[in-house]
Enzyme design. Structure first.
Site, PDB file in Angstrom:
ATOM      1  N   ASP A   1       0.762  -1.164  -0.137  1.00  0.00           N
ATOM      2  CA  ASP A   1       0.050  -0.140   0.189  1.00  0.00           C
ATOM      3  C   ASP A   1       1.120   1.238   0.053  1.00  0.00           C
ATOM      4  O   ASP A   1       2.107   1.104   0.328  1.00  0.00           O
ATOM      5  CB  ASP A   1      -0.811  -0.085   1.287  1.00  0.00           C
ATOM      6  N   SER A   2       0.080   2.356  -0.261  1.00  0.00           N
ATOM      7  CA  SER A   2       0.963   3.643  -0.245  1.00  0.00           C
ATOM      8  C   SER A   2       1.605   3.913   1.123  1.00  0.00           C
ATOM      9  O   SER A   2       2.266   4.846   1.493  1.00  0.00           O
ATOM     10  CB  SER A   2       0.116   4.780  -0.716  1.00  0.00           C
TER      11      SER A   2
ATOM     12  N   TYR B   1      -0.785   8.306  -2.472  1.00  0.00           N
ATOM     13  CA  TYR B   1      -0.743   8.090  -3.954  1.00  0.00           C
ATOM     14  C   TYR B   1      -2.265   8.702  -4.396  1.00  0.00           C
ATOM     15  O   TYR B   1      -2.162   9.114  -5.652  1.00  0.00           O
ATOM     16  CB  TYR B   1      -1.036   6.628  -4.165  1.00  0.00           C
ATOM     17  N   GLY B   2      -3.050   8.977  -3.634  1.00  0.00           N
ATOM     18  CA  GLY B   2      -4.403   9.370  -4.121  1.00  0.00           C
ATOM     19  C   GLY B   2      -4.432  10.807  -4.777  1.00  0.00           C
ATOM     20  O   GLY B   2      -5.444  11.033  -5.654  1.00  0.00           O
TER      21      GLY B   2
ATOM     22  N   CYS C   1      -3.909  -1.218  -2.152  1.00  0.00           N
ATOM     23  CA  CYS C   1      -4.222   0.252  -2.065  1.00  0.00           C
ATOM     24  C   CYS C   1      -5.298   0.374  -3.227  1.00  0.00           C
ATOM     25  O   CYS C   1      -5.020  -0.041  -4.132  1.00  0.00           O
ATOM     26  CB  CYS C   1      -2.960   0.856  -2.466  1.00  0.00           C
ATOM     27  N   ASN C   2      -6.361   1.083  -2.974  1.00  0.00           N
ATOM     28  CA  ASN C   2      -7.335   1.151  -3.984  1.00  0.00           C
ATOM     29  C   ASN C   2      -6.645   2.134  -5.119  1.00  0.00           C
ATOM     30  O   ASN C   2      -7.217   1.868  -6.217  1.00  0.00           O
ATOM     31  CB  ASN C   2      -8.487   1.999  -3.454  1.00  0.00           C
TER      32      ASN C   2
ATOM     33  N   GLU D   1      -5.255   9.065   9.862  1.00  0.00           N
ATOM     34  CA  GLU D   1      -3.986   9.009  10.279  1.00  0.00           C
ATOM     35  C   GLU D   1      -3.778   9.903  11.622  1.00  0.00           C
ATOM     36  O   GLU D   1      -2.686   9.558  12.484  1.00  0.00           O
ATOM     37  CB  GLU D   1      -3.236   9.342   9.187  1.00  0.00           C
TER      38      GLU D   1
ATOM     39  N   CYS E   1     -11.377   3.243  -0.285  1.00  0.00           N
ATOM     40  CA  CYS E   1     -10.175   3.702   0.066  1.00  0.00           C
ATOM     41  C   CYS E   1      -9.755   2.966   1.073  1.00  0.00           C
ATOM     42  O   CYS E   1     -10.685   2.625   2.223  1.00  0.00           O
ATOM     43  CB  CYS E   1      -9.963   5.088   0.564  1.00  0.00           C
TER      44      CYS E   1
ATOM     45  N   HIS F   1      -8.441   3.753   4.131  1.00  0.00           N
ATOM     46  CA  HIS F   1      -8.708   3.999   5.504  1.00  0.00           C
ATOM     47  C   HIS F   1      -9.946   4.203   5.862  1.00  0.00           C
ATOM     48  O   HIS F   1     -10.345   4.158   7.124  1.00  0.00           O
ATOM     49  CB  HIS F   1      -7.989   5.635   5.425  1.00  0.00           C
TER      50      HIS F   1
HETATM   51  N1  DGL Z   1      -3.988   3.902   0.096  1.00  0.00           N
HETATM   52  C1  DGL Z   1      -4.509   4.694  -0.717  1.00  0.00           C
HETATM   53  C2  DGL Z   1      -6.044   4.041  -1.111  1.00  0.00           C
HETATM   54  O1  DGL Z   1      -6.663   3.248  -0.860  1.00  0.00           O
HETATM   55  C3  DGL Z   1      -5.092   5.858   0.290  1.00  0.00           C
HETATM   56  C4  DGL Z   1      -3.840   6.846   0.670  1.00  0.00           C
HETATM   57  C5  DGL Z   1      -3.170   7.475  -0.462  1.00  0.00           C
HETATM   58  O2  DGL Z   1      -3.833   8.529  -0.880  1.00  0.00           O
HETATM   59  O3  DGL Z   1      -2.216   6.954  -0.607  1.00  0.00           O
HETATM   60  O4  DGL Z   1      -6.515   4.712  -2.074  1.00  0.00           O
END
Ligand code: DGL
Length: 274
Positions: free
Chosen positions: A14-15, A46-47, A77-78, A156, A188, A190
């Site tokens: 994941d990011s 990453y978003g 990660c989505n 977070e 997402c 989170h």
């Molecule tokens: N892990 C990212 C997602 O599920 C969320 C956090 C990010 O923007 O990196 O899209």
């Protein structure tokens, strides 16, 4: 026939810390599996990044995990699932699964009135991947997407039920309340941690789909298909799960310990660009 490959670990990335919600589901549903987790804490989020950048980062991490000998990879990660998975899946020798397809499929099967909401990062919503996969399963579904970028920082910060988080969620969910949506995908990593806040605003009638949960279920099927689901009969492993990050290892370790069902002894720092 004894297939040794089944005892190799799974790679999950994941990011940052968000993908731990996916790792947690895998630990719950497939407790015999060993995980090597990579959180790209130096380059999160990453978003808000482009497809090219997210794909480049994801490719580097996938190669790192392959060097560790993983038998399959979960893109937890989505955003990376939406932007990078398609490009990478043809390039590697092990099965790979993202979180978008399992979540979208279940939402398409769950909705009764065909009106589905999706919340996620700007990248995930703009990719329209959730919409495309939902339409493969339910061509008449109406899909309403909404980017909710502030949720990541609020989670977070640990403000899961804080009045500020509730106010932000009310603002983001306004358009859904005016619709007849009966199913919402928490698209997402989170967002499942905000489940009770979302539930409080949307009420009991809206189905909340957690792609992390659905991904762990689909992962089991994928491992079975490839005959690499761990049967739990291998040699006992001293160190079960391993965690790697690209920055702020201590902070990661603390967050991970607060949401995972196991103790995290260490998170190792990796210079992923090298
Ligand atoms: N892990 C990212 C997602 O599920 C969320 C956090 C990010 O923007 O990196 O899209």
């Amino acid at each position: 026939m004894n297939n040794e490959k089944q005892y190799a670990p799974l790679g999950v990335f994941d990011s940052g810390v968000g993908g731990l919600t996916v790792a947690r589901e895998i630990m719950r549903q497939l407790p015999q599996e060993r995980i090597i987790y990579f959180g790209d804490t130096a380059r999160v989020p990453y978003g808000s990044k482009s497809r090219e950048t997210v794909t480049r980062y994801s490719r580097q991490i996938v190669h790192f995990l392959l060097e560790k000998g993983v038998k399959a990879i979960v893109v937890a990660c989505n955003t990376a699932s939406a932007f990078a998975l398609e490009a990478i899946q043809g390039e590697i020798p092990v099965p790979i699964i993202g979180v978008v397809k399992p979540g979208a499929k279940v939402a398409a099967e769950t909705t009764e009135n065909g009106i589905i909401g999706v919340i996620g990062t700007e990248a995930t919503i703009s990719s329209q991947l959730y919409t495309r996969v939902i339409h493969q399963h339910n061509p008449h579904a109406v899909v309403i997407g909404k980017a909710c970028p502030l949720f990541v920082s609020l989670v977070e910060e640990g403000w899961l039920k804080d009045p500020i988080t509730v106010a932000v969620a009310e603002r983001y969910l306004e358009s859904f309340l005016a619709s007849d949506m009966d199913t919402l995908i928490m698209g997402c990593t989170h967002y499942p941690l905000l489940r009770s806040t979302l539930r409080g605003i949307l009420g009991d009638k809206v189905h909340l789909v957690n792609p992390a949960y659905e991904t762990a279920r689909s992962l089991k099927e994928l491992l079975e298909e490839h005959h690499i689901l761990n049967d739990g009969q291998g040699a006992p492993q001293e160190i079960r799960h391993q965690f790697y990050v690209s920055d702020a290892a201590e902070k990661f370790k603390n967050f991970a310990s607060s949401i995972l069902p196991c103790e995290i002894k260490e998170a190792r720092l990796v210079h992923i660009e090298e």
